[in-house]
Design a protein around this motif. Structure first.
Motif, mmCIF file in Angstrom:
data_model
loop_
_atom_site.group_PDB
_atom_site.id
_atom_site.type_symbol
_atom_site.label_atom_id
_atom_site.label_comp_id
_atom_site.label_asym_id
_atom_site.label_seq_id
_atom_site.Cartn_x
_atom_site.Cartn_y
_atom_site.Cartn_z
ATOM 1 N N GLN A 19 0.853 -1.186 0.000
ATOM 2 C CA GLN A 19 0.000 0.000 0.000
ATOM 3 C C GLN A 19 0.887 1.234 0.000
ATOM 4 O OE1 GLN A 19 -3.466 -0.118 -0.191
ATOM 5 N NE2 GLN A 19 -2.874 -2.223 -0.621
ATOM 6 N N SER A 20 0.439 2.291 -0.656
ATOM 7 C CA SER A 20 1.221 3.521 -0.737
ATOM 8 C C SER A 20 0.362 4.709 -0.325
ATOM 9 C CB SER A 20 1.728 3.719 -2.166
ATOM 10 O OG SER A 20 2.419 4.936 -2.275
ATOM 11 N N VAL A 21 0.962 5.619 0.449
ATOM 12 C CA VAL A 21 0.303 6.864 0.841
ATOM 13 C C VAL A 21 1.301 7.981 0.576
ATOM 14 C CG1 VAL A 21 -0.655 8.193 2.763
ATOM 15 C CG2 VAL A 21 -1.039 5.727 2.659
ATOM 16 N N HIS A 22 0.881 9.013 -0.167
ATOM 17 C CA HIS A 22 1.787 10.132 -0.407
ATOM 18 C C HIS A 22 1.702 11.109 0.771
ATOM 19 C CE1 HIS A 22 4.398 12.842 -2.516
ATOM 20 N NE2 HIS A 22 3.579 13.831 -2.150
ATOM 21 N N ILE A 23 2.846 11.497 1.280
ATOM 22 C CA ILE A 23 2.949 12.460 2.377
ATOM 23 C C ILE A 23 3.533 13.753 1.803
ATOM 24 C CG2 ILE A 23 4.008 12.977 4.607
ATOM 25 C CD1 ILE A 23 2.066 10.562 4.671
ATOM 26 N N ASN B 257 10.785 7.810 -3.144
ATOM 27 C CA ASN B 257 10.653 9.095 -3.849
ATOM 28 C C ASN B 257 10.729 10.285 -2.897
ATOM 29 O OD1 ASN B 257 10.216 7.699 -6.321
ATOM 30 N ND2 ASN B 257 8.074 7.431 -5.763
ATOM 31 N N VAL B 258 11.674 10.263 -1.971
ATOM 32 C CA VAL B 258 11.825 11.345 -0.999
ATOM 33 C C VAL B 258 12.339 12.602 -1.695
ATOM 34 C CG1 VAL B 258 12.960 12.074 1.131
ATOM 35 C CG2 VAL B 258 12.313 9.675 0.829
ATOM 36 N N SER B 259 11.678 13.731 -1.427
ATOM 37 C CA SER B 259 12.098 15.020 -1.981
ATOM 38 C C SER B 259 11.989 16.079 -0.882
ATOM 39 C CB SER B 259 11.212 15.407 -3.168
ATOM 40 O OG SER B 259 9.929 15.790 -2.718
ATOM 41 N N THR B 260 12.253 17.312 -1.222
ATOM 42 C CA THR B 260 12.159 18.386 -0.240
ATOM 43 C C THR B 260 10.708 18.701 0.128
ATOM 44 O OG1 THR B 260 12.169 20.043 -1.994
ATOM 45 C CG2 THR B 260 14.305 19.496 -0.982
ATOM 46 N N THR B 261 9.754 18.217 -0.672
ATOM 47 C CA THR B 261 8.345 18.530 -0.428
ATOM 48 C C THR B 261 7.503 17.352 0.059
ATOM 49 O OG1 THR B 261 7.815 18.130 -2.751
ATOM 50 C CG2 THR B 261 8.345 20.403 -2.109
ATOM 51 N N GLY B 262 8.064 16.129 0.057
ATOM 52 C CA GLY B 262 7.285 14.991 0.520
ATOM 53 C C GLY B 262 7.904 13.663 0.134
ATOM 54 N N PHE B 263 7.143 12.585 0.312
ATOM 55 C CA PHE B 263 7.609 11.237 -0.014
ATOM 56 C C PHE B 263 6.420 10.298 -0.115
ATOM 57 C CE2 PHE B 263 7.247 11.321 4.550
ATOM 58 C CZ PHE B 263 6.832 10.055 4.920
#
Length: 111
Positions: free
Chosen positions: A50-54, A85-91
């Motif tokens: 399962q995936s949840v975008h933060i 997919n970690v970035s400065t705005t989320g993951f």
């Protein structure tokens, strides 16, 4: 006896107040302190990945390190919990389960 304050006392006071205000910000279960943000997310009640975008409430200046802890009432059913997919705005928070149960995960992002 007169008390003498340093010439930059007022500026230091307001700088400290600003830091305290930032440290006390909370928004929908998400917290923020200088260089750190944290929160809680829940995945769907489905077996498998399962995936949840933060989305971070405040963008980091550099890509943060993200730590995740899955909470489960059924020991041994969470195969993996990771940040993708970690970035400065989320993951993207990924949880792999062997049972069809929603999973709560705590996350901590440190810059």
């Amino acid at each position: 006896m007169a008390t003498h304050l340093p010439p930059n006392f007022v500026q230091q006071f307001f700088d400290l107040k600003k830091r305290v205000d930032r440290a006390l910000r909370f928004l929908g279960g998400i917290g923020c302190v200088d260089g750190m943000q944290w929160g809680t997310a829940t995945t769907s009640a489905v077996s498998g990945i399962q995936s949840v975008h933060i989305t971070f409430p405040w963008a980091f200046t550099d890509t943060p390190n993200v730590q995740i802890t899955a909470l489960s009432s059924a020991p041994g059913t969470v195969v993996e919990c990771s940040a993708n997919n970690v970035s400065t705005t989320g993951f993207d928070l990924l949880v792999d389960r062997t049972s069809a149960t929603a999973t709560v995960a705590n996350w901590l992002a440190i810059n």
